[in-house]
Scaffold this active site. Structure first.
Site, PDB file in Angstrom:
ATOM      1  CG  ASP A 339      -1.761   1.187   1.388  1.00  0.00           C
ATOM      2  OD1 ASP A 339      -2.645   1.388   0.530  1.00  0.00           O
ATOM      3  OD2 ASP A 339      -1.569   1.945   2.361  1.00  0.00           O
ATOM      4  CD  GLU A 375      -1.994   2.136  -3.579  1.00  0.00           C
ATOM      5  OE1 GLU A 375      -3.187   2.188  -3.920  1.00  0.00           O
ATOM      6  OE2 GLU A 375      -1.611   2.282  -2.401  1.00  0.00           O
TER       7      GLU A 375
END
Length: 680
Positions: A339, A375
């Site tokens: 993330d 990401e």
């Protein structure tokens, strides 16, 4: 608190955390700037029995061995040092702290104002927080060589399915005590469904122990997604019946036995301690100035979550790599999705592909062999870094998402961009340097509309989040086909389903690694909520039973599309990664061929490529050995056209078609928008 009854010995600085020895338990904790660190021992009822000062400190690591302690001992930490928020010094002995390396916590953590290190006035908060902080638990968790081995997934065959443990299993037709749990995921019903899709890789949404944010708790909402970790080692207890560690391992084992690779969505960029005036339950109390990024007395909030971990500091680098190895070697996962990964690649402030954490992961003989999905952004300066991570990382490609949404919505001047995204986004993942498989292509992700909502809503509908519909993306590149939300109009229902099929077919026929949002194959709706992070209810839970005939038809169509096209990708790897002569990355291998054709089945001209309102595009992929010619057609208008076949007398076998496509003699009839795949 009674006087000390345990004998102490020097112990060792490594391994970090609590380690059972022949004579007791060795404790080792990084707290560079602390003046003194204390080990607090608790009984099972949460009563603090002893406070033992650590004996040794070496290079920022406090350590000692406590003789006579055993497995299952509950404990916490307290750190003594300077309290000076302006200098990011947040030491407060009154705040009980979780061991960053604790493998198990005594309970799920909830936010409480008494966890704060300072008062609203900025003074030292003197209320003891032990009553509202879960205890770390001494737990030995060893790797087991008898567990299922990693499933070997060929990169060109990889297809990722994003799964939320609770959302997937809460409504499954299984025993009530399995609903919403790790074990529910691997129930017979769960495994059968996953296997039916032909996916290879399960991407679990966060399973680190996490906490609901203060503002959500005040609204009686909860953090559902889990992107708010309090620990990088302890699994989330609310997904377990009894023992989160064992049951997480059993889930992974069950998925591997069923043939799946398992990767874990991890949040190493920030923690649930949030802003400096909120919780002090772990890192903040141990060494706030070292663990978190700051400048001029303020946090550098590159995550939007109140804090961000300083991944340029050695303690954080070691912590993250140790955590990753634990989840691979002990808990059994096969890889990670990171993330807000740009924060992991920042040095002092700026991003660099040579950042020490990224290089530490790539040089590690264990971690470098796992599936690593990044990401590639955060909200800090120069936070958008798609295509800039070093080889070894796959990257989520939002350029793919946006282009494909615009193309199928009917936006102009998109054919060239559509072709670029279809062929692996070589403007970002450059030829000769990185494989097209580096691009993780997706139409939908957990943050945003589901696939069904993408074709059913023009505006977000997030009132249930209690932020006056201000949260979530305002521009979703969506369309509703004339009615906002659910409708009984069968014509609109059919058009929406066809659009979903076009999206899914495009995704699975694109060069790169496809990512499917769990629930899209079920035509799941969140009723227009495009930021359902705080909705732990029927909005987000997958529905498996009590379906209408239209819902059953939609699911059967979507699941058939996914299963069929993923089987084709495995049979014809050229669909995932073509080897072309102008790509130096493949100069050592046999070369494939591609031809772009217009609706007359003539080679695309410059005028065709630049035609503003072009609705048709097709391509022929020819394998190096000339054994297969695969014709792929994309047509996005809703008026009928007839296209001659490119086969030159050879029979054409239909491999896949959406409802508006059909072969008629020597032509392809396109009744309305759709996708066709044939082989000759």
């Amino acid at each position: 608190m009674s006087s000390a009854t345990h004998h102490l010995s020097n112990g060792t600085p490594f391994p970090l955390g609590a380690t059972v020895t022949d004579h007791g338990v060795n404790f080792s904790v990084v707290a560079e700037e602390a003046h003194q660190l204390y080990l607090c021992l608790f009984d099972q009822d949460g009563t603090e029995r002893e406070s033992l000062p650590f004996l040794n400190k070496r290079q920022g690591v406090w350590y000692m061995e406590v003789l006579g302690l055993t497995e299952g001992q509950h404990y916490g930490l307290r750190a003594k040092g300077e309290f000076n928020p302006a200098q990011q010094q947040m030491f407060n002995e009154h705040k009980l702290l979780i061991d960053p390396y604790a493998k198990l916590l005594s309970d799920k953590i909830s936010w409480h104002q008494d966890q704060a290190a300072m008062t609203k006035e900025g003074q030292l908060h003197s209320v003891d927080s032990a009553y509202c902080v879960p205890k770390s638990v001494v737990r030995t968790v060893k790797s087991d060589l008898t567990r299922p081995a990693r499933v070997k997934v060929e990169p060109a065959s990889r297809a990722i399915y994003e799964l939320h443990v609770k959302g997937f299993s809460q409504n499954l037709p299984i025993d009530d005590d399995l609903k919403g749990t790790y074990l529910g995921v691997i129930s017979e019903a769960g495994i059968q469904h996953l296997q039916s899709l032909n996916i290879t890789t399960i991407q679990l949404m966060p399973c680190f122990s996490f906490m609901t944010e203060r503002h959500l708790q005040s609204l009686s909402l909860t953090n559902y997604w889990g992107y708010n970790p309090v620990s990088f080692f302890a699994p989330e207890p609310s997904y377990a019946k009894l023992d989160a560690i064992t049951e997480f391992q059993h889930m992974v084992d069950g998925l591997k036995t069923a043939g799946f690779e398992v990767i874990l969505d991890v949040v190493y960029n920030h923690t649930a301690e949030s802003e400096i005036n909120q919780s002090s339950v772990c890192f903040r109390g141990l060494d706030n100035a070292r663990y978190y990024r700051h400048q001029d007395g303020q946090y550098l909030n590159y995550t939007g979550c109140g804090n961000c971990l300083d991944t340029y500091h050695w303690a954080s680098i070691r912590l993250i790599c140790d955590s990753m190895r634990y989840w691979v070697e002990v808990m059994g996962v096969d890889g990670f999705r990171f993330d807000l990964g740009v924060d992991l690649g920042r040095t002092d402030h700026d991003f660099s592909p040579n950042a020490p954490l990224l290089q530490a992961i790539l040089q590690d003989p264990v971690l470098s062999q796992t599936c690593l999905v990044m990401e590639p952004w955060d909200i800090g300066p120069n936070g958008y870094q798609v295509g800039q991570f070093p080889n070894g990382f796959l990257e989520c490609n939002d350029q793919y998402r946006d282009t494909m949404r615009r193309f199928w919505r009917g936006d102009n001047d998109l054919v060239a961009a559509f072709a670029t995204r279809l062929m692996g986004s070589r403007d970002y993942f450059h030829k000769g340097h990185r494989s097209a498989l580096t691009s993780v292509n997706y139409i939908t992700y957990h943050d945003g509309y589901t696939l069904r909502d993408l074709v059913s809503y023009h505006q977000r509908h997030n009132l249930a989040n209690m932020e006056n519909n201000r949260d979530g993306h305002g521009d979703n590149i969506s369309q509703n086909f004339g009615v906002e939300g659910d409708t009984d109009d069968q014509n609109i229902q059919a058009r929406r389903l066809n659009q979903q099929l076009c999206f899914m077919a495009t995704l699975l026929l694109s060069q790169g690694t496809p990512h499917i949002l769990g629930g899209d194959e079920l035509s799941h709706t969140q009723h227009g909520n495009n930021n359902a992070y705080c909705q732990d209810n029927e909005i987000t839970w997958q529905q498996w039973q009590h379906l209408s005939s239209a819902e059953r038809h939609a699911r059967e169509s979507l699941q058939s599309t996914i299963s069929t096209l993923l089987a084709l990708r495995k049979t014809y790897p050229i669909l995932a990664e073509i080897h072309l002569e102008d790509d130096a990355l493949y100069r050592h291998t046999h070369l494939d061929h591609i031809q772009w054709l217009n609706e007359q089945n003539l080679p695309m001209t410059e005028a065709d490529w630049t035609q503003s309102e072009r609705h048709y595009l097709s391509l022929v992929l020819t394998t190096a050995d000339l054994s297969s010619h695969i014709w792929i057609v994309f047509y996005r208008a809703d008026k009928a056209i007839t296209v001659p076949l490119p086969t030159k007398g050879h029979p054409l076998e239909t491999l896949y078609q959406t409802p508006g496509m059909s072969l008629a003699g020597k032509a392809l009839e396109c009744a309305y928008r759709g996708v066709f795949v044939g082989k000759y």
